[in-house]
Design a protein around this motif. Structure first.
Motif, short mmCIF file in Angstrom:
data_model
loop_
_atom_site.label_atom_id
_atom_site.label_comp_id
_atom_site.label_asym_id
_atom_site.label_seq_id
_atom_site.Cartn_x
_atom_site.Cartn_y
_atom_site.Cartn_z
N LYS A 125 9.99 12.88 -24.71
CA LYS A 125 10.36 13.12 -26.40
C LYS A 125 8.76 12.42 -27.04
CE LYS A 125 15.06 12.76 -25.36
NZ LYS A 125 15.33 13.92 -25.10
N LYS A 126 9.38 13.90 -27.48
CA LYS A 126 8.01 13.94 -28.83
C LYS A 126 8.39 12.92 -30.03
CE LYS A 126 5.78 18.29 -28.37
NZ LYS A 126 4.85 19.38 -28.70
N THR A 127 7.20 11.97 -30.47
CA THR A 127 6.85 11.36 -31.31
C THR A 127 6.95 12.25 -32.87
OG1 THR A 127 5.53 10.48 -31.48
CG2 THR A 127 6.98 9.46 -29.91
N LYS B 36 10.23 3.14 -23.99
CA LYS B 36 8.93 4.02 -23.35
C LYS B 36 7.71 3.99 -23.33
CE LYS B 36 13.18 6.38 -23.74
NZ LYS B 36 13.56 6.39 -22.52
N LYS C 158 9.22 20.87 -29.14
CA LYS C 158 9.50 19.42 -29.89
C LYS C 158 8.80 19.22 -30.98
CE LYS C 158 12.95 17.90 -27.07
NZ LYS C 158 13.74 17.01 -26.59
#
Length: 65
Positions: A15-17, A47, A65
């Motif tokens: 997942k990208k922040t 994470k 994303k």
């Protein structure tokens, strides 16, 4: 220009922040958990950021994303 396809396997694992960093789950949490301490298992829930060497490749795999 043609559109880029997202790598679906990578999309499910990373997942990208909001700032653009890529996060991953901790390893060694699937089995043989009885020999690991509670503290180790608790810290593995968090994470972690992907290594910079891998981040460039993952940015290409996850273009939208």
């Amino acid at each position: 220009m043609p559109k880029l396809k997202t790598h679906r396997g990578a999309a499910k694992r990373f997942k990208k922040t909001g700032t653009g960093k890529i996060m991953r789950a901790s390893a060694f949490k699937r089995h043989i958990l009885t020999s690991k301490t509670t503290k180790v298992k608790r810290h593995m829930r968090k994470k972690r950021e992907v290594a910079p060497q891998d981040a460039d490749k993952l940015n290409r795999m996850l273009p939208y994303k």
